[in-house]
Design a protein around this motif. Structure first.
Motif, PDB file in Angstrom:
ATOM      1  N   THR A   7     -10.850 -12.265   4.600  1.00 14.78           N
ATOM      2  CA  THR A   7     -10.897 -10.182   4.945  1.00 14.78           C
ATOM      3  C   THR A   7     -11.693  -9.631   3.630  1.00 14.78           C
ATOM      4  OG1 THR A   7      -9.203 -10.996   6.009  1.00 14.78           O
ATOM      5  CG2 THR A   7      -9.779  -8.041   5.453  1.00 14.78           C
ATOM      6  N   ASP A   9     -11.611  -5.481   2.341  1.00 17.76           N
ATOM      7  CA  ASP A   9     -11.477  -4.178   3.162  1.00 17.76           C
ATOM      8  C   ASP A   9     -12.269  -3.193   1.926  1.00 17.76           C
ATOM      9  OD1 ASP A   9      -9.242  -5.239   3.749  1.00 17.76           O
ATOM     10  OD2 ASP A   9      -8.724  -6.129   1.350  1.00 17.76           O
ATOM     11  N   ARG A  10     -13.138  -3.900   1.121  1.00 23.20           N
ATOM     12  CA  ARG A  10     -13.923  -2.422   0.416  1.00 23.20           C
ATOM     13  C   ARG A  10     -15.792  -3.455  -0.327  1.00 23.20           C
ATOM     14  NH1 ARG A  10     -10.184  -0.373  -4.166  1.00 23.20           N
ATOM     15  NH2 ARG A  10      -8.101   0.936  -2.604  1.00 23.20           N
ATOM     16  N   GLY A 117     -11.273  -8.117  -1.464  1.00 24.91           N
ATOM     17  CA  GLY A 117     -11.067  -8.635  -0.151  1.00 24.91           C
ATOM     18  C   GLY A 117      -9.766  -9.511  -0.586  1.00 24.91           C
ATOM     19  N   ARG A 118      -9.074 -10.082   0.447  1.00 23.81           N
ATOM     20  CA  ARG A 118      -7.675 -11.000   1.006  1.00 23.81           C
ATOM     21  C   ARG A 118      -8.374 -12.160   1.519  1.00 23.81           C
ATOM     22  NH1 ARG A 118      -4.806  -7.876   4.228  1.00 23.81           N
ATOM     23  NH2 ARG A 118      -7.099  -7.071   4.688  1.00 23.81           N
ATOM     24  N   ARG A 125      -4.965 -12.023  -3.564  1.00 24.98           N
ATOM     25  CA  ARG A 125      -6.354 -10.307  -3.244  1.00 24.98           C
ATOM     26  C   ARG A 125      -8.055 -11.560  -4.134  1.00 24.98           C
ATOM     27  NH1 ARG A 125      -3.710  -6.414  -7.076  1.00 24.98           N
ATOM     28  NH2 ARG A 125      -2.735  -8.566  -7.849  1.00 24.98           N
TER      29      ARG A 125
END
Length: 365
Positions: A7, A9-10, A117-118, A125
């Motif tokens: 994933t 996220d930024r 992300g992850r 993370r």
């Protein structure tokens, strides 16, 4: 690094530049807003990250050497916990550090992609940094008011199939670690790939990128890992249900892969794809190597512990007959093949070995 359950996220992107004609630094262009991809673009971006850093990639695990408060590793460690606003500001510090590391005028500029992300089970993370060099065919579009790089330009550079992510680094949080440890290597696994260099002259990454910018170095255990790879591969080849001639060819291939191939990184997947034609054997080999504790991703080749073993190839036959030769000479001048032999005393067929040496005899003892 498997990079499952990935994933992002930024994502924030800054622009860096080649040094001017006098060798002076040019201040990077700072972005203040995060880049937002739609679903298809995000999947393409994640695919690029996997290709650069995931299992089967050319990424090499490195060790964090520089860990002072002003070093990149400490900045990454703090950014993982920052708010979105603070993260955006800190990401520009990464672009500045890369600008400072690019001390030669010949090093091109580009865009610096910083993303958080992850991944994994459980989710942990990671922070990634990509430097994508700008091809002359791309026309950079920047808003004159906000200085924002256009999304159209970002998508062209990052997501088009023909574009390579030239330099990529990922700091991956370990599943378990001691929070009281002062060594960031206990908390983060660092993977680095440099497509341009690893495909050209065999180096794992440009020194200015992995050392001056990231503050990393090659792990001290590379020689041991290479030795384990060598011994495990011999074990696997020896266990194959194939003829001794084919095994000999594969052992020659192993020596070539380690000693002759100019690449400074090796991997089980790479060896399998080059030398095992059967896809089932390729899969069995990679599984076998994982069971033997060999990293699933590429690692730095260091022949210090096996240099002597790679100098010569030796083949032993029944009757205490042996052939020994330098590895390259064995590969180039010795041909071994199985031929039918005379039946044994019980009338059963036997197999003999025909050896051809493509040179004349120069001495006998």
């Amino acid at each position: 690094m498997e990079l499952v359950n990935l994933t992002i996220d930024r994502i924030i992107i800054h622009q860096i530049y080649r040094r001017d004609d006098d060798g002076n630094k040019v201040t990077p262009t700072q972005s203040h807003e995060y880049t937002l991809f739609d679903n298809s673009a995000m999947e393409a971006f994640k695919s690029r990250v996997r290709d650069a850093l995931g299992s089967g990639s050319k990424a090499v695990q490195m060790e964090i050497v520089n860990q002072e408060d002003t070093d990149l590793s400490s900045l990454v460690d703090s950014m993982a916990d920052q708010s979105a606003e603070d993260f955006a500001i800190s990401s520009y510090d990464i672009a500045m550090k890369l600008t400072n590391a690019q001390q030669r005028k010949a090093i091109p500029g580009g865009i610096v992609v910083v993303f958080l992300g992850r991944q994994g089970h459980p989710l942990k993370r990671f922070l990634g940094v990509i430097k994508a060099e700008i091809h002359s065919a791309y026309e950079k579009e920047v808003n004159s008011t906000t200085n924002e790089i256009s999304l159209k330009f970002v998508e062209e550079v990052l997501l088009t199939p023909g574009t390579r992510l030239y330099k990529t680094a990922g700091f991956f949080e370990r599943t378990e670690y001691d929070p009281s440890s002062s060594d960031l290597n206990d908390k983060w696994v660092v993977m680095v790939s440099d497509y341009q260099i690893s495909q050209a002259d065999g180096k794992a990454a440009a020194q200015y990128f992995y050392a001056d910018f990231l503050g990393c170095g090659y792990p001290q255990t590379s020689a041991r890992t290479t030795k384990q790879f060598y011994e495990a591969t011999i074990g696997f080849i020896s266990s194959l249900e194939v003829g001794e001639i084919e095994k000999s060819d594969l052992l020659n291939a192993l020596t070539t892969y380690l000693k002759v191939d100019t690449s400074s990184s090796i991997s089980a997947a790479d060896f399998a794809s080059k030398y095992f034609g059967d896809i089932d054997i390729q899969d069995s080999f990679t599984s076998y190597m994982e069971d033997e504790g060999i990293p699933s991703t590429a690692f730095t080749k260091d022949l210090a512990h096996i240099e002597g073993k790679l100098k010569f190839r030796k083949v032993s036959f029944g009757g205490n007959v042996k052939i020994t030769a330098p590895s390259q000479a064995f590969k180039d001048l010795v041909v071994i093949e199985a031929i039918p032999g005379e039946p044994d005393e019980a009338g059963n067929p036997t197999e003999w070995t025909k050896v051809v040496v493509k040179e004349r005899i120069i001495q006998q003892e």
